[in-house]
Motif scaffolding. Structure first.
Motif, short mmCIF file in Angstrom:
data_model
loop_
_atom_site.label_atom_id
_atom_site.label_comp_id
_atom_site.label_asym_id
_atom_site.label_seq_id
_atom_site.Cartn_x
_atom_site.Cartn_y
_atom_site.Cartn_z
N UNK A 49 24.05 -21.95 -21.38
CA UNK A 49 23.06 -22.93 -21.82
C UNK A 49 23.30 -24.28 -21.14
N UNK A 50 24.57 -24.65 -21.02
CA UNK A 50 24.89 -25.90 -20.32
C UNK A 50 24.42 -25.86 -18.87
N UNK A 51 24.69 -24.73 -18.20
CA UNK A 51 24.29 -24.60 -16.80
C UNK A 51 22.78 -24.73 -16.65
N UNK A 52 22.04 -24.15 -17.58
CA UNK A 52 20.58 -24.25 -17.55
C UNK A 52 20.13 -25.70 -17.70
N UNK A 53 20.69 -26.40 -18.67
CA UNK A 53 20.30 -27.78 -18.92
C UNK A 53 20.74 -28.71 -17.79
N UNK A 54 21.93 -28.47 -17.24
CA UNK A 54 22.43 -29.31 -16.16
C UNK A 54 21.60 -29.15 -14.89
N UNK A 55 21.04 -27.97 -14.69
CA UNK A 55 20.26 -27.72 -13.48
C UNK A 55 18.86 -28.32 -13.55
N UNK A 56 18.41 -28.64 -14.76
CA UNK A 56 17.01 -29.04 -14.94
C UNK A 56 16.78 -30.54 -14.98
N UNK A 57 17.80 -31.32 -15.34
CA UNK A 57 17.63 -32.78 -15.38
C UNK A 57 18.99 -33.45 -15.36
N UNK A 58 19.05 -34.74 -15.01
CA UNK A 58 20.34 -35.44 -14.89
C UNK A 58 20.89 -35.85 -16.26
N UNK A 59 22.22 -35.87 -16.34
CA UNK A 59 22.90 -36.29 -17.56
C UNK A 59 24.10 -37.17 -17.21
N UNK A 60 24.41 -38.10 -18.11
CA UNK A 60 25.62 -38.93 -17.96
C UNK A 60 26.79 -38.35 -18.73
N UNK A 61 26.48 -37.85 -19.91
CA UNK A 61 27.52 -37.60 -20.93
C UNK A 61 27.45 -36.17 -21.44
N UNK A 62 28.63 -35.59 -21.64
CA UNK A 62 28.76 -34.28 -22.28
C UNK A 62 29.85 -34.34 -23.33
N UNK A 63 29.53 -33.90 -24.54
CA UNK A 63 30.53 -33.64 -25.56
C UNK A 63 30.52 -32.15 -25.84
N UNK A 64 31.68 -31.53 -25.83
CA UNK A 64 31.78 -30.12 -26.14
C UNK A 64 32.83 -29.92 -27.22
N UNK A 65 32.45 -29.19 -28.26
CA UNK A 65 33.38 -28.83 -29.33
C UNK A 65 33.48 -27.31 -29.36
N UNK A 66 34.69 -26.79 -29.23
CA UNK A 66 34.91 -25.35 -29.16
C UNK A 66 36.29 -25.03 -29.69
N UNK A 67 36.45 -23.83 -30.21
CA UNK A 67 37.78 -23.41 -30.68
C UNK A 67 38.72 -23.23 -29.49
N UNK A 68 38.20 -22.59 -28.43
CA UNK A 68 39.00 -22.37 -27.23
C UNK A 68 38.06 -22.27 -26.04
N UNK A 69 38.62 -22.24 -24.84
CA UNK A 69 37.84 -22.05 -23.63
C UNK A 69 38.72 -21.42 -22.57
N UNK A 70 38.09 -20.94 -21.50
CA UNK A 70 38.81 -20.27 -20.42
C UNK A 70 38.94 -21.21 -19.22
#
Length: 239
Positions: free
Chosen positions: A91-112
């Protein structure tokens, strides 16, 4: 421990620690847990939204590009039930490809590690200027190399990596120049898995600030970004 259980049909090679819950919180049942680490005690909160809602099903990451519009209109909320290789990063990749962003906050239990590498690539390319990452205790304790790589990537730019008793899966994207704010709420962690997950993508400034208010106030177990200040404060979106 497996006595009396037929494990002949189990593919134990495919099972890893991320398939199991963190049971540390159940140690010493009947006794109040010892507070050995400082943590902000946050009260629960709720918010009602009234948005246009669309629902879709996704079976693959490629199909996701056909299901979601390239631009989420303000006030729209897209709800997706997925199975297969669609994870939060998709979902992030889709949104990042469609318009510019300054800021990202991500909350997750874990990641790879590949998720960290993608975040680092967006930062290095200037597609993001600021990343705040909130993880559960599992990341630094069981995946220390991933945690350190995440901290290294964020330190080169702006933001912080905070660890607390976290199991929420929320992502915020903001652009102070365009005034665009999008929230991604999901059952999925940032790492890919073959399970069925549900996700809602909502373009709503009020919902963005609702979550930002909470996460900006989190006190991390690890005081490794002591000079951090909230992005909204630096962007003069709040006093």
């Amino acid at each position: 421990m497996l006595e009396g259980i037929d494990v002949a049909g189990l593919d134990l090679a495919t099972i890893d620690s991320s398939d199991f819950a963190d049971l540390g919180e159940f140690d010493g049942l009947g006794e109040p847990p010892a507070r050995t680490r400082k943590q902000r005690l946050s009260e629960a909160r709720a918010m009602r939204t009234r948005n246009r809602i669309s629902v879709r099903r996704a079976k693959s990451e490629a199909l996701l590009r056909d299901l979601l519009p390239p631009f989420i209109e303000d006030g729209d909320s897209w709800h997706v039930i997925s199975s297969g290789d669609v994870d939060s990063l998709s979902f992030l990749q889709h949104l990042m490809a469609c318009e510019p962003w300054d800021y990202l906050m991500v909350s997750t239990w874990c990641m790879a590690m590949q998720d960290v590498e993608q975040l680092a690539a967006w930062l290095a390319a200037g597609q993001l200027q600021w990343v705040d990452a909130y993880t559960g205790e599992i990341l630094p304790s069981q995946y220390p190399t991933v945690h350190e790589a995440l901290c290294t990537a964020v330190r080169k730019h702006q933001g912080r990596v905070a660890t607390f008793r976290n199991h929420s899966k929320v992502m915020l994207l903001g652009n102070r120049h365009t005034g665009r704010f999008v929230v991604v709420e999901s059952s999925a962690n940032l790492n890919t898995n073959p399970r069925t997950e549900q996700t809602a993508v909502t373009a709503d400034a009020g919902l963005f600030h609702f979550y930002a208010d909470f996460f900006d106030g989190i006190e991390s177990f690890n005081d490794n970004f002591s000079s951090w200040a909230p992005w909204r404060q630096a962007a003069q979106l709040v006093q």
